[in-house]
Design an enzyme around this catalytic site. Structure first.
Site, PDB file in Angstrom:
ATOM      1  CD  GLN A  55       6.534  15.213   4.250  1.00 27.63           C
ATOM      2  OE1 GLN A  55       6.923  14.525   5.191  1.00 27.63           O
ATOM      3  NE2 GLN A  55       6.579  16.537   4.274  1.00 27.63           N
ATOM      4  CB  CYS A  56       8.713   8.902   1.307  1.00 27.92           C
ATOM      5  SG  CYS A  56       9.873   9.578   2.533  1.00 27.92           S
ATOM      6  CG  MET A  77      14.969  13.803   9.482  1.00 25.82           C
ATOM      7  SD  MET A  77      14.220  14.976   8.320  1.00 25.82           S
ATOM      8  CE  MET A  77      14.536  16.531   9.169  1.00 25.82           C
ATOM      9  CG  ASN A 334      10.444  22.659  30.122  1.00 26.42           C
ATOM     10  OD1 ASN A 334       9.594  22.979  30.938  1.00 26.42           O
ATOM     11  ND2 ASN A 334      11.214  21.597  30.286  1.00 26.42           N
ATOM     12  CD  GLU A 393      18.071  30.432  36.289  1.00 27.77           C
ATOM     13  OE1 GLU A 393      17.833  29.538  35.468  1.00 27.77           O
ATOM     14  OE2 GLU A 393      17.687  30.382  37.480  1.00 27.77           O
ATOM     15  CB  THR A 448       3.915  35.968  33.421  1.00 25.67           C
ATOM     16  OG1 THR A 448       4.791  34.963  33.922  1.00 25.67           O
ATOM     17  CG2 THR A 448       3.982  37.190  34.329  1.00 25.67           C
ATOM     18  CB  CYS A 543      10.625  26.032  38.851  1.00 18.60           C
ATOM     19  SG  CYS A 543      10.943  27.401  37.725  1.00 18.60           S
ATOM     20  CB  ILE A 609      14.557  18.499  38.359  1.00 18.25           C
ATOM     21  CG1 ILE A 609      15.337  17.184  38.286  1.00 18.25           C
ATOM     22  CG2 ILE A 609      15.409  19.651  37.865  1.00 18.25           C
ATOM     23  CD1 ILE A 609      16.593  17.137  39.115  1.00 18.25           C
TER      24      ILE A 609
END
Length: 629
Positions: A55-56, A77, A334, A393, A448, A543, A609
């Site tokens: 590719q280029c 790109m 994720n 959820e 799992t 999580c 988080i």
């Protein structure tokens, strides 16, 4: 003059200055024997990844490496190269300035400059890049790959010439050979920034997250989600009301980011997807690295088969970022069982309409349509069974995905748990209505299922070498039997175990050291990480569980418990989330079919988080609107 047929894939077309070969990239003629799988198309030089043959972008990076000892960062790109502002010196991993000059600039191109085309027309979606070999007042010459696949005339060290006009004012204008394509300009590795384009990220103020509050009105006390829609009804039930934030005091709060920050997120997600895919391929080709991912040996052949056959069948995934004026850094990718899609694509938009927030644009407004298009591009041709656990959820998340399937004209069946499934006499797995299951989208993580295989391997040494389903007619299969069944295709594919594993982060850093979007990561706690502060993460964790944040004085800033304490750890440089109006704020970028598709926010009073962290609305606003406030 009759049109010439393209040369067969990998045919030598000619040599650019420095003896750099250019090859045909007519993929229709590539040999299935020489190139049996996608990884065979990856181009390496001295162990350094150049790009896809031929590719280029691959040619431009290879030319720079051979002639200058530098390479530019990987991009999704070619046109995105015009936004880069540095190249990497391979010898010492230092960064050198790369200046961008628009077509018509007074700072003329030089031999070795990169010529960049915008996406569109002849170069639809991708853009194009070539190496400038010679510069004249009325023309310039370039060398490139992935255009017409024609052999260059004998004795010529360039592929074609482009007409140029030099004005009395000293402006240098190039004419494109194609009426439907546009030359953006050229890029030169130089300290001279006269007439250069500023970096899209030059104004650091544009990367500040700003907290806002909607005006309290009488109507805002009313219900605003349509419980006649199954997914919205499930969401209201899970949240115990019509709300985006779980915190009553935050019902009116939202955040804004600039359009420049939005563009940076788009570019980062697209570029990082490519980097993570490259690292995944590298891991699968290196057994010693693959061992660090703690995957059962019995499924490694299946992972490789999944990668070879289903690389382009990723429906969606999510990057987690820290966005601050000091930089945009990715924490992880994720690729498997990510969340917050409904909150981003549907709930935050309805929240904004209900609360009268019209500032800027909804950050997730296009996500639903991107997911629909990803399903349309997928190989799922029959009914898709949506498997989810008995979790509120997961239920609304599954119902939301069902809506994307419906819009893509794909039939689906929702299944809570797997106890209703059965083996038949032929080894197929049937749903409760007796339909054979062929396509599955799941909320469960692949890990799992792997835990079931690990337990089975401990009980049966034969399983350690080759996974075998526990097939018994009329009985319920295990999750592992469903997800690893040879006749069932799973979304997201099995290979997503690799980029979702935190062990990919040190691999990325070793392949792309000092990349501006990456954080220094290692399998061992080295002196450099200790000096900067670090975060320890289990290689397989979810999580925000079992994470520890330590500063440069060895003080533990934050840590979480969880079920992944026994997992091997990786160590990542400390780069805390910004603290904005009482919350640490993480920006998430979703992809659909490997491309940026939308964004959302996760917030928490903790620096880490977790599953219980809140979602809040994110709006992208005009740069000047933010600067002039």
């Amino acid at each position: 003059m009759p049109h010439k047929s393209p040369s067969v894939f990998a045919t030598l077309l000619g040599y650019a200055p420095g003896g750099v070969a250019a090859y045909s990239s007519d993929y229709d003629t590539a040999s299935d024997i020489e190139y049996p799988k996608r990884s065979a198309f990856r181009s390496y030089l001295d162990g350094i990844y150049m790009g896809y043959k031929w590719q280029c972008v691959e040619f431009a990076r290879r030319w720079m490496y051979i002639n200058r000892g530098t390479i530019f960062d990987d991009v999704a790109m070619a046109y995105e190269i015009f936004d880069l502002r540095s190249v990497r010196n391979i010898a010492n991993n230092s960064r050198l300035p790369l200046q961008a000059f628009c077509n018509g600039s007074k700072n003329l191109p030089q031999p070795g400059s990169l010529l960049i085309w915008e996406q569109g027309g002849e170069f639809a979606e991708t853009g194009h890049v070539a190496i400038i070999t010679e510069v004249f007042p009325d023309k310039l010459r370039i060398a490139e790959q992935n255009l017409d696949h024609q052999i260059w005339p004998e004795g010529r060290s360039f592929s074609r010439e482009l007409p140029a006009t030099t004005t009395e004012e000293g402006e240098y204008w190039l004419k494109c050979s194609f009426n439907d394509a546009t030359i953006l300009g050229w890029m030169t590795q130089t300290e001279d920034d006269r007439d250069a384009e500023p970096s899209p990220e030059s104004n650091k103020q544009l990367f500040n997250l700003i907290s806002r509050r909607a005006k309290v009105q009488v109507k805002t006390q009313k219900s605003w989600l349509n419980v006649a829609n199954e997914d919205e009804a499930a969401y209201v039930q899970a949240m115990h009301g019509h709300k985006l934030s779980a915190v009553t005091a935050d019902q009116y709060r939202y955040y804004v980011l600039s359009e420049t920050a939005h563009y940076a997120l788009q570019r980062a997600a697209n570029e990082l997807h490519g980097l993570f895919m490259h690292a995944t391929d590298y891991v699968l080709e290196n057994p010693s690295l693959l061992n660090k991912f703690n995957l059962p040996a019995s499924i490694l052949p299946k992972i490789r088969q999944s990668w070879d056959n289903r690389l382009n069948e990723l429906i969606t995934s999510r990057f987690d970022f820290a966005m601050t004026p000091q930089g945009l850094k990715v924490y992880e990718y994720n690729c498997d069982s990510a969340s917050c899609y409904m909150e981003s694509a549907k709930i935050q938009g309805k929240w904004a309409r209900h609360y009268g927030v019209h500032e800027g644009q909804d950050s997730g407004k296009d996500l639903f349509n991107h997911l629909v298009n990803a399903w349309r591009k997928s190989q799922a041709k029959g009914r898709v069974h949506i498997l989810h656990d008995n979790d509120p959820e997961e239920k609304y998340h599954a119902l939301f995905i069902q809506q994307t399937l419906k819009s893509a004209d794909i039939e689906s069946t929702l299944i809570c748990g797997i106890s209703s499934l059965r083996w038949d006499s032929l080894g197929n797995i049937l749903d409760a209505q007796g339909q054979v299951i062929h396509w599955v989208w799941k909320t469960w993580s692949w890990e799992t299922a792997l835990d079931q295989i690990r337990i089975q391997s401990e009980a049966d040494e034969a399983v350690a070498d080759k996974y075998r389903p526990l097939w018994q007619r009329g009985q319920a299969p295990r999750l592992a039997d469903v997800l690893l069944h040879k006749n069932i295709m799973i979304f997201e594919p099995l290979w997503t175990l690799i980029p979702s594993n935190k062990a990919i982060l040190p691999v990325l850093w070793s392949l792309f050291p000092n990349h501006p979007l990456l954080l220094h990561s290692d399998f061992v706690l080295n002196a450099e990480l200790q000096a900067s502060g670090y975060v320890s993460k289990p290689i397989v964790g979810r999580c925000g569980a079992n994470i520890q944040m330590v500063d440069d004085s060895d003080t533990v800033l934050e840590e979480t418990g969880g079920q992944f304490a026994a997992q091997e750890q990786i160590y990542q440089a400390l780069f805390p989330l910004p603290l904005v109006d009482g919350y640490y704020v993480q920006v998430c970028a979703f992809t659909a079919a490997g491309k940026y598709a939308g964004s959302c926010l996760r917030v928490d009073s903790s620096m880490i988080i977790s599953k219980d962290s809140d979602c809040m609305a994110l709006r992208f606003v005009n740069d000047e609107h933010l600067i002039n406030q």
